[in-house]
Structure formats: C-alpha cells, structure tokens
Write an enzyme that holds these catalytic residues in place. Structure first.
Site, PDB file in Angstrom:
ATOM      1  N   SER A 181       3.676   6.008  -2.185  1.00 27.97           N
ATOM      2  CA  SER A 181       2.615   4.992  -2.183  1.00 27.97           C
ATOM      3  C   SER A 181       1.923   4.810  -0.837  1.00 27.97           C
ATOM      4  CB  SER A 181       3.184   3.661  -2.653  1.00 27.97           C
ATOM      5  OG  SER A 181       4.290   3.292  -1.864  1.00 27.97           O
ATOM      6  N   HIS A 209       2.051   5.960  -8.857  1.00 27.34           N
ATOM      7  CA  HIS A 209       0.770   6.353  -8.256  1.00 27.34           C
ATOM      8  C   HIS A 209       0.267   7.692  -8.786  1.00 27.34           C
ATOM      9  CE1 HIS A 209       0.637   3.001  -5.439  1.00 27.34           C
ATOM     10  NE2 HIS A 209       1.942   3.113  -5.468  1.00 27.34           N
ATOM     11  N   LYS A 240      -1.785  -0.035 -12.049  1.00 26.61           N
ATOM     12  CA  LYS A 240      -2.541   0.865 -11.174  1.00 26.61           C
ATOM     13  C   LYS A 240      -3.481   1.706 -12.035  1.00 26.61           C
ATOM     14  CE  LYS A 240       1.441   0.723  -8.137  1.00 26.61           C
ATOM     15  NZ  LYS A 240       1.199  -0.638  -7.680  1.00 26.61           N
TER      16      LYS A 240
HETATM   17  C1  PLP Z   1       5.881   3.369  -6.155  1.00 24.33           C
HETATM   18  C2  PLP Z   1       5.821   1.976  -6.681  1.00 24.33           C
HETATM   19  N1  PLP Z   1       6.706   1.605  -7.617  1.00 24.33           N
HETATM   20  C3  PLP Z   1       6.693   0.354  -8.128  1.00 24.33           C
HETATM   21  C4  PLP Z   1       5.767  -0.580  -7.716  1.00 24.33           C
HETATM   22  C5  PLP Z   1       5.809  -1.967  -8.260  1.00 24.33           C
HETATM   23  O1  PLP Z   1       4.770  -2.170  -9.170  1.00 24.33           O
HETATM   24  P1  PLP Z   1       4.198  -3.619  -9.500  1.00 24.33           P
HETATM   25  O2  PLP Z   1       3.211  -3.947  -8.423  1.00 24.33           O
HETATM   26  O3  PLP Z   1       3.588  -3.466 -10.862  1.00 24.33           O
HETATM   27  O4  PLP Z   1       5.364  -4.561  -9.485  1.00 24.33           O
HETATM   28  C6  PLP Z   1       4.823  -0.235  -6.757  1.00 24.33           C
HETATM   29  C7  PLP Z   1       3.812  -1.226  -6.318  1.00 24.33           C
HETATM   30  O5  PLP Z   1       3.002  -1.068  -5.501  1.00 24.33           O
HETATM   31  C8  PLP Z   1       4.853   1.068  -6.220  1.00 24.33           C
HETATM   32  O6  PLP Z   1       3.984   1.445  -5.263  1.00 24.33           O
END
Ligand code: PLP
Length: 332
Positions: A181, A209, A240
C-alpha cells in the site's frame, strides 16, 4: 487535557509526527473541496473513481429503500440478508474461489480471518511491509509471529525451515500483500507459492490494492498469474477499487510516466518534516498529496504517496508531474 497527553502530543509535534484529520466538504472524486479550496485529489484509493458514480449511488438508495439501514443483529443471529448473500456469491464467482465472506471493512476482514485460520502454537510468517490490519489480525490469533524482510524469499525460506523444525505439526501461515500500500510494488507470488507448497504452509494474500486495478477484469494478482487455486485465503476491500473503468486507469498509470505495477507512486523523501513541507507546497499549487510518515512507514522513510485513479484527467496528472519537477529543482 491531562499534562501527560499534552506532553505526548508535543513529543509528536517536535518529531513532525503529529496527525490531523482533514475535513472534506465535497463528494469523493478527482477534485475535492477542503475549506474554501478545490484541490486535485491524488490521495485516494478510489482507484476506479466509482465512489460517487451515479449508478452506485442509485443502487445504494434502492437497497436502502427495500432493506432499510442496519442488519438488525449479528450475521450469525439474523443479520444475513439477501443482498449480503448475493454479493458474496458474485464475489466468489468473479474471484474464482470456493466462497466469499464480506466484512464491514478490510480491517475487520483481517481481524476476523487470520484468527480463524491459525491459533495459539501455530506460526505466522508476515512480510515486514504488511498493513497494520494484518499485523493486528496476526497478534489477535495468538500464533507465534515472525516477520521477514520485505519480499525476501531467502529469509522467508529460513523462517519456514525454523517453523518446521521447532513447531512440527503446527500450521504455518504466510501473510503478504499483492500490491504494497505505501510502496506500490508487488509480491513475488509465483515464488511464494512454490515455497509454501514445499513447506506445506498456507498463504493469505491481501489483494486490497490489486482488486480492480490489475489482472483480467481487475481480478487481482492471483488471477493475473493464474494462481487462484494456490492461494488459500484471498483478502480484499471494496473501499478501494471495484471492477470497471480499468482501461481508463491503465491509461492514467501510463500518463504518469513511471514504472509501477500499481496505481501507487511513492516519492520517498526520508525526513518527516521535509515530506510535510512538500505536501504543503503541492497543496498550495492545488494538489492534495498526503505525506506518509511513521508509524505508517518506517522512521526516516517518509514519503509522498501519489495515487492515480480512472477519474483523473490526463492534464491533471501532467500538471502534478510538472509541479513535482519544479519542487525537485527547487530542492537541489
Ligand atoms: C493492504 C491493506 N489491507 C487492508 C486495509 C484495510 O482496509 P479498510 O480501510 O477497508 O479497513 C488497507 C487499508 O488501507 C490496506 O491498505
């Protein structure tokens, strides 16, 4: 406020690590309003620009008209309604998996899934750059946690050997992300699968992502490499990307003229205050690009995280590139 909280906040401020919420007064989109300013938004994970799409707005309104708001109870009691079931079936079909289970957020998915797959005395081997939700999920499971350096297959292999030796008969779960991310790079999925098979381990792949962004019909990295069946648990988030407008996003990625296997372009600055200064300079020029600092990334690895989406105009991306070049020239 208690003195110790004030002191704690001051300690963050002097290290340029204090954080503030930014109030956005408009819908999400390529341009957003903050206070009385309209900024081009390069901070969003709404990769396909669907957050404010009229078709999705109307579908949400229609669902609310029919089903109201709120599940009424937890899903295991009486809160599993037809739209949830239909969504899960559609996601499983699209992803080519046995089944899918939806949670209210990616964070909840990590916390709900990891402790269901492994427990106390099992072993989790986690990439160092994994998202905080995966780390929290791993801790909650009570399993023994070992971190391997980012995408380092050699170190992962020696952790796997250690796990087999010291924890014979226990489950071993490798946890990683398709697209990281804060760096935008990808996991070496084929090699990871080769390792997990050799050691009889399981693999959880967070496609947060990658979903909507890469692979056939945006189905993610596992589908791109035709490895769906070899990944034991795939995670993703609907906060996303989603599933159309990919050609536009691909065009935007190439306009940005950088090599990235994703829609994320980090500009690594290092110093936390320098990253904040650059973010402010870009904001003055009309661009919202967030400065990402510790603990989201390592200390001294602060960066500007630029994300392009299908909603951007080419001119907006070119203008940002020009502004960045000007700032780089100014800094040198
Ligand atoms: C790689 C990754 N996994 C999980 C999440 C968590 O997602 P959420 O924002 O829907 O809680 C994020 C959030 O940015 C993320 O970047």
């Amino acid at each position: 406020m208690h003195d110790f909280f004030e002191e704690q906040l001051e300690a963050l401020r002097v290290r340029s690590l204090d954080r503030h919420l930014r109030e956005i007064c408009s819908a999400q989109g390529a341009e957003i309003e903050i206070g009385d300013r309209r900024l081009v938004n390069f901070s969003s994970n709404d990769y396909l620009g669907l957050a404010n799409d009229p078709r999705l707005r109307e579908a949400a309104i229609a669902a609310i008209s029919e089903f109201g708001v709120g599940g009424g109870a937890s899903r295991l009691i009486s809160g599993t309604q037809s739209p949830h079931v239909r969504l899960e079936r559609a996601l499983a079909k699209w992803k080519g998996t046995e089944a899918a289970l939806c949670f209210t957020s990616g964070y909840a998915a990590a916390l709900g899934t990891i402790p269901a797959v492994v427990t106390k005395d099992d072993v989790i081997l986690l990439d160092k750059l994994c998202h905080a939700s995966l780390i929290d999920g791993a801790k909650l499971s009570g399993a023994i946690l070992r971190v391997f350096p980012h995408n380092h297959l050699g170190k992962l292999e020696s952790h796997l050997q250690w796990s087999q030796r010291e924890h014979a008969g226990k489950r071993i779960l490798i946890v990683t992300e398709s697209v990281f991310s804060m760096d935008g790079d990808r996991a070496p999925l084929r090699e990871l699968i080769e390792l997990k098979k050799r050691f009889g381990a399981l693999l959880l792949l967070d496609e947060a992502h990658a979903v909507g962004v890469i692979g056939p019909n945006g189905r993610g990295l596992a589908a791109t490499e035709n490895l769906n069946e070899d990944v034991d648990v795939q995670m993703g988030t609907l906060s996303k990307g989603a599933t159309n407008r990919r050609p536009t996003l691909n065009a935007q990625r190439s306009t940005s003229n950088e090599n990235s296997g994703s829609a994320i372009f980090p500009w690594i600055v290092g110093d936390e205050q320098a990253a904040l200064d650059l973010a402010l300079a870009l904001q003055t020029e009309g661009f919202l690009v967030p400065a990402i600092r510790y603990p989201t990334v390592a200390k001294g690895a602060a960066r500007l995280r630029i994300t392009v989406t299908a909603a951007h105009e080419e001119d907006q991306i070119r203008a940002l590139c020009e502004a960045i070049k000007r700032l780089e020239r100014g800094a040198s």
